[in-house]
Scaffold this motif. Structure first.
Motif, PDB file in Angstrom:
ATOM      1  N   GLY A 256     -11.674   1.227  -4.681  1.00 30.05           N
ATOM      2  CA  GLY A 256     -11.591   2.659  -4.418  1.00 30.05           C
ATOM      3  C   GLY A 256     -10.505   3.388  -5.183  1.00 30.05           C
ATOM      4  N   THR A 260      -9.523   7.524  -6.065  1.00 27.09           N
ATOM      5  CA  THR A 260      -8.250   8.097  -5.631  1.00 27.09           C
ATOM      6  C   THR A 260      -7.435   8.584  -6.825  1.00 27.09           C
ATOM      7  N   GLY A 307     -11.051   6.915   2.844  1.00 24.61           N
ATOM      8  CA  GLY A 307     -12.016   7.127   1.761  1.00 24.61           C
ATOM      9  C   GLY A 307     -12.712   8.463   1.893  1.00 24.61           C
TER      10      GLY A 307
END
Length: 326
Positions: A256, A260, A307
């Motif tokens: 992820g 980000t 998330g």
């Protein structure tokens, strides 16, 4: 001379002043939002006010800042690197495998960083020479690199000790984590490159208009390749620091982070259309996300929602980018 004679001459000046005010007002939006978020957290959550909490925010933000700074170079050059998170995981996996195979730790670190830069160069070559979209190239390597992490680690974490990485990741000079100092050094070097070097000026020119840059004699392909090499190298370095922090190479490391990092870059004001942005803007974007995650934690919100928060911030950042005026 009558006022009617002078009024038309003031219109261009008023227009310039108005554009200047709008531009600088936009620049202040994120810093003001960051301050507001911090004040809200300090007033609402007693645990948020602790010195340890702010140190933790800085430490958390440091690894992300290093990866996001690399992403900044690519976005300024009118691209994006979607393989950042996978590169973070891969560099840690490579280091762990090499050290456990008996390689000297420093040589293993150099090998992992070199491979990261080499992958970035391959990205640039595919994009500039074969004319493949940067989205397709980096999305493809996003899957390839993540798969190789699983292969190298055989689907499980590997504990490994690299003392100097552990010192960088977990040591402190007084109250300041070494990790923060490393991130500040990376930030300062990247800022100098963008602001004071011929390469930095060329990157902005390529991002603003690749065709105009080519006609001006700028080697567009080389500039783009270097940007992707910097991005992959920074992500690889972030991966090594992540391993030092955790004391192990994990199959989920960096998961992820590509989203980000890109969120931080765009939220800071670096434009997806290229040619505009800075490492300082990215710094504010990273700090905003760090404070936001800390607030969510203080409020008892599950980490599974982070998330969602990053995704919403990314959409908001792109939407804001669309509304900006030069």
């Amino acid at each position: 001379m009558t006022s009617a004679d002078t009024t038309p001459n003031l219109r261009p000046i008023r227009s310039d002043v108005s554009r200047f005010a709008r531009a600088h007002t936009t620049d202040l939006v994120l810093p003001l939002a960051l301050v507001t978020l911090i004040v809200f957290g300090m007033v609402t959550f007693p645990s948020f006010r602790s010195v340890d909490n702010f140190v933790n925010i800085l430490a958390f933000s440091s690894v992300l800042l290093i990866a996001a700074i690399g992403e900044t170079f690519v976005v300024i050059g009118r691209g994006a690197d979607l393989s950042v998170g996978s590169m973070v995981g891969l560099s840690g996996a490579i280091l762990a495998v090499l050290v456990l195979d008996g390689w000297p730790p420093m040589l293993a670190v150099i090998a992992a960083l070199t491979l990261g830069v080499a992958i970035g160069i391959v990205h640039g070559l595919l994009i500039t020479k074969l004319r493949i979209s940067f989205l397709i190239v980096t999305l493809g390597t996003f899957g390839i690199l993540r798969s190789q992490v699983q292969v190298l680690l055989h689907g499980q974490s590997k504990t490994v000790s690299v003392p100097f990485l552990e010192q960088l990741a977990n040591g402190r000079i007084g109250p300041i984590p070494d990790l923060v100092i490393v991130a500040v050094i990376v930030y300062l070097v990247a800022t100098l490159v963008l602001r004071t070097t011929g390469y930095g000026r060329a990157l902005y020119a390529v991002g603003a208009s690749p065709e105009a840059a080519r006609l001006a004699g700028i080697p567009v392909a080389r500039v783009t390749i270097i940007a992707f090499a910097i991005s992959a190298g920074a992500a690889a370095f972030a991966g090594l620091l992540t391993l030092g922090t955790l004391g192990s190479a994990q199959i989920t490391a960096g998961t992820g982070m590509e989203m980000t990092a890109l969120s931080a870059v765009l939220l800071g004001g670096t434009r997806f259309s290229g040619g505009f942005g800075s490492t300082t803007r990215t710094l504010f974007g990273v700090l905003f996300l760090g404070v936001l995650n800390s607030l969510l934690y203080a409020a008892g919100v599950s980490s599974f929602w982070q998330g969602t928060a990053s995704g919403l911030v990314l959409i908001a950042a792109v939407a804001l980018d669309r509304t900006r005026k030069d």
